[in-house]
Design a protein around this motif. Structure first.
Motif, PDB file in Angstrom:
ATOM      1  N   ARG A 212       0.760  -1.016   0.027  1.00 23.89           N
ATOM      2  CA  ARG A 212      -0.171  -0.246   0.026  1.00 23.89           C
ATOM      3  C   ARG A 212       0.841   1.247  -0.095  1.00 23.89           C
ATOM      4  O   ARG A 212       0.621   2.072  -0.721  1.00 23.89           O
ATOM      5  CB  ARG A 212      -1.022   0.104   1.187  1.00 23.89           C
ATOM      6  N   TYR A 213       1.938   1.110   0.839  1.00 23.85           N
ATOM      7  CA  TYR A 213       2.854   2.378   0.834  1.00 23.85           C
ATOM      8  C   TYR A 213       3.446   2.356  -0.216  1.00 23.85           C
ATOM      9  O   TYR A 213       4.370   3.759  -0.441  1.00 23.85           O
ATOM     10  CB  TYR A 213       3.839   2.357   2.387  1.00 23.85           C
ATOM     11  N   SER A 214       3.816   1.541  -1.372  1.00 16.32           N
ATOM     12  CA  SER A 214       4.363   1.790  -2.483  1.00 16.32           C
ATOM     13  C   SER A 214       3.568   2.300  -3.613  1.00 16.32           C
ATOM     14  O   SER A 214       3.822   2.250  -4.689  1.00 16.32           O
ATOM     15  CB  SER A 214       5.030   0.463  -2.784  1.00 16.32           C
ATOM     16  N   GLY A 215       2.214   2.766  -3.284  1.00 18.67           N
ATOM     17  CA  GLY A 215       1.341   3.131  -4.222  1.00 18.67           C
ATOM     18  C   GLY A 215       0.764   2.328  -5.202  1.00 18.67           C
ATOM     19  O   GLY A 215       0.410   2.315  -6.417  1.00 18.67           O
ATOM     20  N   LEU A 216       0.847   0.807  -4.726  1.00 17.36           N
ATOM     21  CA  LEU A 216      -0.013   0.029  -5.278  1.00 17.36           C
ATOM     22  C   LEU A 216      -1.278  -0.427  -4.756  1.00 17.36           C
ATOM     23  O   LEU A 216      -1.527  -0.239  -3.787  1.00 17.36           O
ATOM     24  CB  LEU A 216       0.588  -1.484  -5.442  1.00 17.36           C
ATOM     25  N   PRO A 217      -2.372  -0.784  -5.658  1.00 17.39           N
ATOM     26  CA  PRO A 217      -3.768  -0.898  -5.286  1.00 17.39           C
ATOM     27  C   PRO A 217      -3.924  -2.149  -4.329  1.00 17.39           C
ATOM     28  O   PRO A 217      -3.989  -3.211  -5.104  1.00 17.39           O
ATOM     29  CB  PRO A 217      -4.564  -0.899  -6.514  1.00 17.39           C
TER      30      PRO A 217
ATOM     31  N   PHE B 307       0.341  11.837   0.901  1.00 20.12           N
ATOM     32  CA  PHE B 307       0.441  10.818   0.203  1.00 20.12           C
ATOM     33  C   PHE B 307      -0.653  10.027   0.026  1.00 20.12           C
ATOM     34  O   PHE B 307      -0.698   8.892  -0.459  1.00 20.12           O
ATOM     35  CB  PHE B 307       1.450  10.017   0.726  1.00 20.12           C
ATOM     36  N   PRO B 329      -3.060   6.476  -1.958  1.00 20.92           N
ATOM     37  CA  PRO B 329      -1.583   6.206  -2.216  1.00 20.92           C
ATOM     38  C   PRO B 329      -1.474   5.874  -3.869  1.00 20.92           C
ATOM     39  O   PRO B 329      -0.205   6.359  -4.436  1.00 20.92           O
ATOM     40  CB  PRO B 329      -0.984   5.128  -1.274  1.00 20.92           C
ATOM     41  N   VAL B 330      -2.269   5.255  -4.367  1.00 23.52           N
ATOM     42  CA  VAL B 330      -1.698   4.997  -5.801  1.00 23.52           C
ATOM     43  C   VAL B 330      -2.112   6.258  -6.551  1.00 23.52           C
ATOM     44  O   VAL B 330      -1.267   6.363  -7.463  1.00 23.52           O
ATOM     45  CB  VAL B 330      -3.389   4.092  -6.374  1.00 23.52           C
ATOM     46  N   ALA B 333       1.185   8.432  -5.785  1.00 19.95           N
ATOM     47  CA  ALA B 333       2.305   7.632  -6.586  1.00 19.95           C
ATOM     48  C   ALA B 333       2.135   8.038  -8.079  1.00 19.95           C
ATOM     49  O   ALA B 333       3.278   8.637  -8.854  1.00 19.95           O
ATOM     50  CB  ALA B 333       2.529   6.297  -6.309  1.00 19.95           C
ATOM     51  N   ALA B 362       7.593  -0.378  -6.555  1.00 18.90           N
ATOM     52  CA  ALA B 362       6.712   0.805  -6.675  1.00 18.90           C
ATOM     53  C   ALA B 362       6.768   0.747  -8.483  1.00 18.90           C
ATOM     54  O   ALA B 362       6.110   1.902  -8.929  1.00 18.90           O
ATOM     55  CB  ALA B 362       7.198   1.948  -6.081  1.00 18.90           C
ATOM     56  N   TRP B 416      11.767   4.555  -4.964  1.00 17.51           N
ATOM     57  CA  TRP B 416      11.034   5.431  -5.569  1.00 17.51           C
ATOM     58  C   TRP B 416      12.067   6.206  -6.627  1.00 17.51           C
ATOM     59  O   TRP B 416      11.370   7.129  -7.518  1.00 17.51           O
ATOM     60  CB  TRP B 416      10.509   6.655  -4.591  1.00 17.51           C
ATOM     61  N   ARG B 419      10.831   4.672  -9.710  1.00 19.57           N
ATOM     62  CA  ARG B 419       9.620   5.190 -10.383  1.00 19.57           C
ATOM     63  C   ARG B 419       9.686   6.476 -10.690  1.00 19.57           C
ATOM     64  O   ARG B 419       8.954   6.962 -11.302  1.00 19.57           O
ATOM     65  CB  ARG B 419       8.567   5.007  -9.000  1.00 19.57           C
TER      66      ARG B 419
END
Lengths: 325, 509
Positions: A212-217, B307, B329-330, B333, B362, B416, B419
């Motif tokens: 989640r904290y990696s921006g993935l759903p 975030f 967060p999605v 990012a 990520a 990151w 990314r």
């Protein structure tokens, strides 16, 4: 400093030894029953192990492996097997073409998966409790649909020829159910180990919050996992029904405990102890051989469960003991 | 003036404590007198919490001893501490939320109906009400659930639990961090009353104003050493702040070309009840912006909101020229925001994934062909970042748990970089990081800024904040209390702003 590389080598050895527990157990069981049980080694018997014991359980256990990979469990795999079976049989009985009935069967399984997905990803119930609930609900629904659990038979005359191909046919000398299992295993292995989806599912199982904290759903991946589990289990339901030409309510639950056992035995094969398809398949093979071997050696049917339980302990204990050295 | 007995009740003698190679306490000696409110202050890492954990019996000193009530011990155990009448009130020492008030109050020492194994619920209710009425003038039903209580009420339950044992010493660890002013005032009144009844209070706080108003004596720790113990009447908040600051930090920070470019991230009127109010600022390309504030000041909530981990009730966050978005967060990012969270081991990296798997987590779409991960290009990316960030690892296949804290943190940042993020939100980026890795992380931050990224650093390490950033936004009780240019503020002045004792500082300085 000179001790450091030696220690590294030793650790690698220990790691390799702990991963060998499952293959070694498999060979040992094979040799043991070859010696003890007359007829165990006969080609006809070994083929029956593969077709009768291995095929269906391997498909369900592969399904279970995805749930375990995502850090959860699916106690309702049997429910998906049954729902697929029920939908399939109902449409065939209604005279619908077999391909459509097959699609409906997959749909029946998918309903179970979607229900789990809503509970787990949507509401946030733990997979254990959510799928336990689904198991209970599924059981009642099937009893309601069948007047309290009566089997639904397919009359031999009323079934189209194409139906039998799936359950009883063979291709290039190999039984079709076994080929289907092989296909499911191969696809699942690629998805879990090589695909982006499999990678994220593995990460979810290891540390969901990092995903989640990696921006993935996170929720989408959880939902997709439980739908996939149910779809794979549904394949087992279709093969089962085609083989036996009957839908027996709540028969799918017979696979549940062995599937869980195989998936966890299988983790010992992985370098980092992760659930993996190859390990699960070897686990299923081990459980199938033991079940058949005990039967062939004339042991009381009820002792089979004891044998299976001891075997699971042995493999896990061997693996963890060598890891701790 | 309060009557002070001179009789010592707690005496630490020559306490030493190290964790791994790091010295947490060196030769700390300190006396707390009976019936006083004794303040304990120091920056993060000064050794306050280590000292308190020693007193609680959670750590064992490497050397030295603790005397309680004239009795000397080389180490304490939690059980012994409780039997000596020492109790701890800590906002993080949570009560089990699904317990009732009665269960929480009597957990582990439930009164029984004499001669039976059954709980004496009537006696539990009576004793709880007695204490609650006497000290708080309120009644909480024993059957209320802990999860239904406010923070202040939970604290009351904690204090009541301690008072039921007729304690000799009460230790308050940052008790007001999550309280509003009115609740804090009530707490102070209670503490004075307990002191007057003869209970000794050890009071740990960041708020120097509170220390000044409440304590009889204050002790300052710095870098694990005892710096001073003074009667409060003979000192001031400004002097205490001066004593707390670590002045001997070398030149760790890279010299950087500071030339902020276009606006990158604009925050306007951000509010969330109970967390922060009307927060607004702009982050520019090439800028390193500092955020700081005490626990509960709202700075961390704002960072998490950016975030998408928390939601604001009002206000907008705009990245470059794009329209504001519904936070997740999605989405964050996708807008090239990157978060390096404080809790590295639970949120930043997955310890049981490999360096390579963590690095590309990520940015997997970049390494995916037809749904499958292209292992060759993934390996190349991992190797590139291992080299670039000088990550010390046995290889890209090594599990993260085999790396040191500093190198784990580099992987959390590498994720990151892979990314191609533009806006880096770094939450306490160097907590638990050794000094060598710290310097490398500082250099990396400077390099990213020079290449046009925008960086927000949330830190309670004040020298770090001053050395690393261009500007600092100081949060106090949910609002941006002040914005300062990093070059123009001293550590003492910044500390005074953060702790809300700036008036005193201005008076003296």
């Amino acid at each position: 400093m000179s001790a450091v590389p030696a220690l590294g080598a030793e650790r690698r050895l220990v790691e390799a030894a702990s991963r060998l527990a499952l293959p070694v157990a498999l060979v040992a069981v094979f040799l043991l029953f070859s010696a003890l049980a007359p007829g165990f080694l006969a080609a006809a018997n070994l083929q029956s192990v593969l077709v009768n014991n291995f095929t269906l359980l391997s498909i369900v256990a592969v399904a279970m492996t995805f749930a375990v990979s995502a850090g959860g469990i699916d106690l309702s795999v049997g429910t998906a097997v049954d729902f697929a079976s029920f939908a399939f049989v109902s449409l065939v009985l209604a005279g619908q073409p077999v391909p459509l009935a097959l699609a409906a069967g997959l749909g029946g399984g998918a309903v179970v998966g979607l229900f789990n997905a809503v509970l787990i990803a949507g509401i946030g119930i733990s997979p254990f409790l959510a799928t336990l609930g689904t198991l209970f609900i599924g059981r009642s629904v099937q009893q309601l649909l069948t007047n309290g659990g009566n089997p639904v038979y397919l009359p031999p005359a009323g079934v189209p020829e194409s139906f039998h191909l799936l359950g009883r046919g063979s291709l290039a000398g190999l039984p079709v159910p076994l080929l289907i299992a092989a296909l499911v295993i191969a696809l699942a292995a690629v998805i879990l180990a090589r695909s982006r989806f499999g990678r994220v599912v593995t990460a979810v199982g290891i540390e969901a919050e990092v995903v989640r904290y990696s921006g993935l759903p996170l929720k989408a991946h959880l939902a997709a996992t439980y739908v996939l589990v149910a779809l794979i289990a549904a394949v087992a339901g279709l093969v089962l029904t085609s083989t036996v030409t009957v839908y027996i309510p709540n028969s799918g639950n017979a696979f549940l405990l062995n599937a869980i056992g195989a998936a966890f035995i299988g983790t010992t094969l992985h370098r980092h102890g992760r659930p993996n398809i190859a390990g699960t398949v070897l686990g299923v093979l081990l459980l199938s051989l033991v079940a058949n071997g005990l039967l062939m050696s004339g042991l009381n049917f009820y002792w089979q469960q004891v044998g299976t339980g001891l075997l699971i302990f042995t493999v896990l204990a061997l693996s963890f003991a060598s890891r701790k050295v | 003036m309060i009557q002070q007995s001179t009789q010592p009740i707690i005496h630490f003698q020559g306490i030493e404590k190290s964790f791994g190679g790091a010295k947490a306490l060196s030769d700390v000696s300190l006396t707390v007198h009976r019936g006083t409110v004794h303040g304990l202050v120091g920056q993060n890492g000064a050794g306050k919490s280590t000292l308190i954990k020693l007193l609680a019996g959670l750590h064992r000193p490497d050397a030295g001893q603790v005397e309680i009530d004239g009795e000397a011990y080389d180490h304490l155990t939690p059980h012994l501490v409780e039997s000596l009448g020492i109790h701890f009130i800590h906002q993080d020492r949570l009560l089990v939320p699904s317990f009732t008030v009665g269960e929480a109050l009597f957990l582990g020492r439930e009164p029984r109906i004499p001669g039976t194994p059954f709980l004496d619920r009537r006696q539990m209710q009576r004793r709880a009400q007695e204490v609650l009425q006497r000290y708080f003038g309120l009644s909480l039903p024993n059957s209320a659930l802990i999860s239904q209580l406010s923070t202040a009420e939970k604290q009351i339950v904690q204090i009541t639990r301690a008072l039921l044992d007729r304690p000799k010493i009460l230790v308050f660890d940052e008790p007001t961090a999550a309280l509003v002013k009115r609740e804090a005032d009530l707490l102070f009144t209670l503490i004075r009353r307990l002191r007057d009844e003869g209970i000794t209070i050890l009071y740990i706080s960041h708020y120097l104003q509170e220390i000044e108003a409440l304590c009889d004596v204050v002790t300052v720790l710095r870098n694990g050493r005892h710096v001073a113990t003074k009667p409060i009447a003979e000192t001031s908040a400004a002097e205490i702040a001066g004593l707390m600051v670590n002045r001997d930090i070398g030149d760790l920070f890279p010299i950087r070309e500071k030339s902020p470019g276009a606006a990158l991230l604009t925050v306007e009127g951000l509010s969330a009840t109970g967390r922060y109010r009307n927060v607004g600022f702009t982050l520019y390309r090439g800028e390193v912006l500092g955020l700081t504030g005490l626990l509960g000041s709202g700075a961390k909530d704002v960072l998490r909101t950016l975030f998408g981990l928390e939601t604001a009730e009002e206000g907008t966050v705009t990245v470059a020229e794009q329209a504001p978005w519904r936070a997740s967060p999605v989405q964050a990012a996708r807008r090239k925001l990157a978060l390096v969270p404080e809790d590295r081991r639970r949120h930043g990296v997955a310890l049981d994934l490999s360096v390579s798997e963590n690095t590309t987590l990520a940015s997997l779409p970049r390494f995916t062909r037809l749904g499958l991960v292209d292992r060759a290009s993934e390996a190349a990316e991992a190797d590139r970042l291992i080299t670039r960030l000088q990550i010390k690892t046995a290889g890209r296949e090594a599990l993260l748990r085999t790396l040191s804290g500093g190198n784990q943190q580099k992987v959390a940042i590498a994720k990151w970089l892979s990314r191609h993020s533009d806006i880096y939100l770094l939450d306490e980026p160097t907590v638990g990081v050794d000094i060598a890795a710290k310097v490398e992380i500082y250099a990396l931050i400077a390099e990213l800024a020079e290449k046009g990224a925008g960086i927000i650093v949330l830190s309670s390490d004040l020298p770090e904040l001053i050395g690393l950033t261009d500007r600092i936004l100081i949060f106090f009780r949910g609002e941006i209390a002040r914005e300062v240019v990093s070059d123009t503020i001293t550590e003492d002045a910044l500390l005074a702003e953060v702790t809300g004792s700036s008036e005193a500082t201005r008076y003296v300085g």
